[in-house]
Design a protein around this motif. Structure first.
Motif, PDB file in Angstrom:
ATOM      1  N   VAL A  12       0.885  -1.164   0.000  1.00 10.09           N
ATOM      2  CA  VAL A  12       0.000   0.000   0.000  1.00 10.09           C
ATOM      3  C   VAL A  12       0.921   1.211   0.000  1.00 10.09           C
ATOM      4  CG1 VAL A  12      -1.884   1.206   1.145  1.00 10.09           C
ATOM      5  CG2 VAL A  12      -1.709  -1.286   1.328  1.00 10.09           C
ATOM      6  N   TYR A  13       0.626   2.160  -0.873  1.00 12.07           N
ATOM      7  CA  TYR A  13       1.534   3.290  -1.051  1.00 12.07           C
ATOM      8  C   TYR A  13       0.806   4.622  -0.930  1.00 12.07           C
ATOM      9  CZ  TYR A  13      -0.476   3.349  -5.733  1.00 12.07           C
ATOM     10  OH  TYR A  13      -1.352   3.394  -6.779  1.00 12.07           O
ATOM     11  N   VAL A  14       1.625   5.660  -0.751  1.00 16.97           N
ATOM     12  CA  VAL A  14       1.150   7.037  -0.753  1.00 16.97           C
ATOM     13  C   VAL A  14       1.992   7.788  -1.780  1.00 16.97           C
ATOM     14  CG1 VAL A  14       0.882   9.151   0.610  1.00 16.97           C
ATOM     15  CG2 VAL A  14       0.531   6.918   1.695  1.00 16.97           C
ATOM     16  N   PHE A  15       1.331   8.448  -2.727  1.00 20.34           N
ATOM     17  CA  PHE A  15       1.990   9.336  -3.681  1.00 20.34           C
ATOM     18  C   PHE A  15       1.541  10.760  -3.388  1.00 20.34           C
ATOM     19  CE2 PHE A  15       2.254   6.184  -7.508  1.00 20.34           C
ATOM     20  CZ  PHE A  15       3.415   5.652  -7.009  1.00 20.34           C
ATOM     21  N   TRP A  16       2.472  11.696  -3.508  1.00 19.34           N
ATOM     22  CA  TRP A  16       2.137  13.111  -3.333  1.00 19.34           C
ATOM     23  C   TRP A  16       3.199  13.963  -4.008  1.00 19.34           C
ATOM     24  CZ3 TRP A  16       4.748  10.290   0.185  1.00 19.34           C
ATOM     25  CH2 TRP A  16       5.877  10.847   0.776  1.00 19.34           C
ATOM     26  N   HIS A  17       2.888  15.273  -4.080  1.00 17.36           N
ATOM     27  CA  HIS A  17       3.832  16.264  -4.606  1.00 17.36           C
ATOM     28  C   HIS A  17       4.041  17.313  -3.522  1.00 17.36           C
ATOM     29  CE1 HIS A  17       4.070  15.038  -8.797  1.00 17.36           C
ATOM     30  NE2 HIS A  17       2.840  14.628  -8.626  1.00 17.36           N
ATOM     31  N   ASP A  18       5.285  17.561  -3.175  1.00 10.85           N
ATOM     32  CA  ASP A  18       5.580  18.562  -2.150  1.00 10.85           C
ATOM     33  C   ASP A  18       5.117  19.959  -2.540  1.00 10.85           C
ATOM     34  OD1 ASP A  18       6.686  16.884  -0.280  1.00 10.85           O
ATOM     35  OD2 ASP A  18       8.735  17.157  -0.990  1.00 10.85           O
ATOM     36  N   LYS A  26      -2.511  10.456  -2.919  1.00  7.94           N
ATOM     37  CA  LYS A  26      -3.063   9.208  -3.452  1.00  7.94           C
ATOM     38  C   LYS A  26      -2.664   8.041  -2.565  1.00  7.94           C
ATOM     39  CE  LYS A  26      -3.392   6.394  -7.655  1.00  7.94           C
ATOM     40  NZ  LYS A  26      -3.692   5.184  -6.971  1.00  7.94           N
ATOM     41  N   ILE A  27      -3.627   7.237  -2.192  1.00  6.55           N
ATOM     42  CA  ILE A  27      -3.383   6.006  -1.438  1.00  6.55           C
ATOM     43  C   ILE A  27      -3.844   4.858  -2.318  1.00  6.55           C
ATOM     44  CG2 ILE A  27      -3.944   4.678   0.627  1.00  6.55           C
ATOM     45  CD1 ILE A  27      -4.593   7.389   1.976  1.00  6.55           C
ATOM     46  N   GLY A  28      -2.924   3.957  -2.632  1.00  4.84           N
ATOM     47  CA  GLY A  28      -3.258   2.880  -3.544  1.00  4.84           C
ATOM     48  C   GLY A  28      -2.594   1.568  -3.182  1.00  4.84           C
ATOM     49  N   GLU A  76      -5.421  -1.150   2.427  1.00  6.05           N
ATOM     50  CA  GLU A  76      -5.816  -0.056   1.533  1.00  6.05           C
ATOM     51  C   GLU A  76      -7.295   0.291   1.715  1.00  6.05           C
ATOM     52  OE1 GLU A  76      -6.167   0.954  -3.216  1.00  6.05           O
ATOM     53  OE2 GLU A  76      -6.707  -1.014  -2.434  1.00  6.05           O
ATOM     54  N   GLU A  77      -8.145  -0.717   1.755  1.00  5.32           N
ATOM     55  CA  GLU A  77      -9.584  -0.489   1.917  1.00  5.32           C
ATOM     56  C   GLU A  77      -9.890   0.196   3.249  1.00  5.32           C
ATOM     57  OE1 GLU A  77     -11.035  -4.466   1.347  1.00  5.32           O
ATOM     58  OE2 GLU A  77     -10.652  -4.393  -0.816  1.00  5.32           O
ATOM     59  N   ALA A  79      -7.865   2.169   4.936  1.00  3.73           N
ATOM     60  CA  ALA A  79      -7.399   3.562   4.834  1.00  3.73           C
ATOM     61  C   ALA A  79      -8.395   4.402   4.048  1.00  3.73           C
ATOM     62  CB  ALA A  79      -6.023   3.614   4.179  1.00  3.73           C
ATOM     63  N   HIS A  80      -8.903   3.862   2.948  1.00  3.89           N
ATOM     64  CA  HIS A  80      -9.898   4.589   2.154  1.00  3.89           C
ATOM     65  C   HIS A  80     -11.151   4.858   2.980  1.00  3.89           C
ATOM     66  CE1 HIS A  80      -8.279   3.403  -2.110  1.00  3.89           C
ATOM     67  NE2 HIS A  80      -7.376   4.028  -1.372  1.00  3.89           N
ATOM     68  N   LEU A  81     -11.563   3.889   3.775  1.00  2.00           N
ATOM     69  CA  LEU A  81     -12.735   4.065   4.631  1.00  2.00           C
ATOM     70  C   LEU A  81     -12.479   5.125   5.705  1.00  2.00           C
ATOM     71  CD1 LEU A  81     -15.597   3.115   5.304  1.00  2.00           C
ATOM     72  CD2 LEU A  81     -14.586   1.362   6.764  1.00  2.00           C
ATOM     73  N   ALA A  82     -11.298   5.065   6.332  1.00  2.00           N
ATOM     74  CA  ALA A  82     -10.963   6.035   7.390  1.00  2.00           C
ATOM     75  C   ALA A  82     -10.930   7.463   6.853  1.00  2.00           C
ATOM     76  CB  ALA A  82      -9.614   5.674   8.009  1.00  2.00           C
ATOM     77  N   LEU A  83     -10.594   7.623   5.588  1.00  2.00           N
ATOM     78  CA  LEU A  83     -10.470   8.960   4.993  1.00  2.00           C
ATOM     79  C   LEU A  83     -11.606   9.274   4.023  1.00  2.00           C
ATOM     80  CD1 LEU A  83      -6.632   8.894   4.339  1.00  2.00           C
ATOM     81  CD2 LEU A  83      -7.845  10.285   6.037  1.00  2.00           C
ATOM     82  N   SER A  84     -12.681   8.518   4.070  1.00  2.00           N
ATOM     83  CA  SER A  84     -13.749   8.678   3.074  1.00  2.00           C
ATOM     84  C   SER A  84     -14.330  10.092   3.043  1.00  2.00           C
ATOM     85  CB  SER A  84     -14.854   7.649   3.287  1.00  2.00           C
ATOM     86  OG  SER A  84     -15.455   7.823   4.553  1.00  2.00           O
ATOM     87  N   ASP A  85     -14.361  10.770   4.176  1.00  2.00           N
ATOM     88  CA  ASP A  85     -14.897  12.132   4.190  1.00  2.00           C
ATOM     89  C   ASP A  85     -13.925  13.144   3.582  1.00  2.00           C
ATOM     90  OD1 ASP A  85     -13.150  11.753   6.405  1.00  2.00           O
ATOM     91  OD2 ASP A  85     -14.079  13.435   7.472  1.00  2.00           O
ATOM     92  N   LYS A  86     -12.701  12.716   3.285  1.00  2.00           N
ATOM     93  CA  LYS A  86     -11.698  13.595   2.685  1.00  2.00           C
ATOM     94  C   LYS A  86     -11.377  13.199   1.237  1.00  2.00           C
ATOM     95  CE  LYS A  86     -10.083  14.810   7.059  1.00  2.00           C
ATOM     96  NZ  LYS A  86      -9.280  15.669   7.768  1.00  2.00           N
ATOM     97  N   ARG A  87     -12.173  12.309   0.691  1.00  2.00           N
ATOM     98  CA  ARG A  87     -11.963  11.861  -0.692  1.00  2.00           C
ATOM     99  C   ARG A  87     -12.191  13.034  -1.636  1.00  2.00           C
ATOM    100  NH1 ARG A  87     -12.095   6.595  -2.278  1.00  2.00           N
ATOM    101  NH2 ARG A  87     -13.213   6.041  -0.390  1.00  2.00           N
ATOM    102  N   ARG A  88     -11.266  13.206  -2.579  1.00  2.00           N
ATOM    103  CA  ARG A  88     -11.395  14.261  -3.587  1.00  2.00           C
ATOM    104  C   ARG A  88     -12.219  13.717  -4.740  1.00  2.00           C
ATOM    105  NH1 ARG A  88      -7.761  19.044  -3.596  1.00  2.00           N
ATOM    106  NH2 ARG A  88      -9.090  19.247  -5.392  1.00  2.00           N
TER     107      ARG A  88
END
Length: 118
Positions: A12-18, A26-28, A76-77, A79-88
């Motif tokens: 499970v990874y996190v991608f971002w741009h500083d 992105k969490i995937g 991953e699932e 994490a997506h659930l924990a952050l569901s209110d912050k989904r873009r």
């Protein structure tokens, strides 16, 4: 796979741009290590995003990954659930991009991995 089931092991990874203009974290899930390019594996499906943002001065993608997990999809699932209110909802088609700082996403994943191993 002949059983029709999707594999569950991997990372499970996190991608971002500083230097990104707003929170696009992105969490995937990936079967391959997402932060270490493999020999002979020219590009991931995220490479085009990294290159296009780099062209606009945002720098390359930053990456953090869990170690190899037997049930990475569950992490991953969760994490997506924990952050569901912050989904873009305005970005991407896979709905894996969240309006959270990368360090917050990483801490959530670390907590979920600890919970999975105990």
């Amino acid at each position: 796979m002949s059983s029709g089931k999707r594999p569950r092991d991997g990372y499970v990874y996190v991608f971002w741009h500083d230097k990104g203009p707003s929170l696009h974290t992105k969490i995937g899930y990936s079967r391959r290590h997402p932060c270490v390019p493999e020999e002979g594996f020219k590009a991931t499906r995220h490479s085009h995003l990294g290159f296009s943002l780099e062209a606009f001065g945002f720098g390359g993608l930053k990456c953090w990954s869990t170690s190899y997990l037997d049930d990475a999809r569950s992490v991953e699932e969760a994490a997506h659930l924990a952050l569901s209110d912050k989904r873009r909802k305005d970005v991407g088609t896979a709905k894996e991009i969240f309006a959270v700082p990368s360090d917050e996403a990483i801490e959530i994943l670390k907590g979920l991995v600890r919970a999975e191993t105990y």
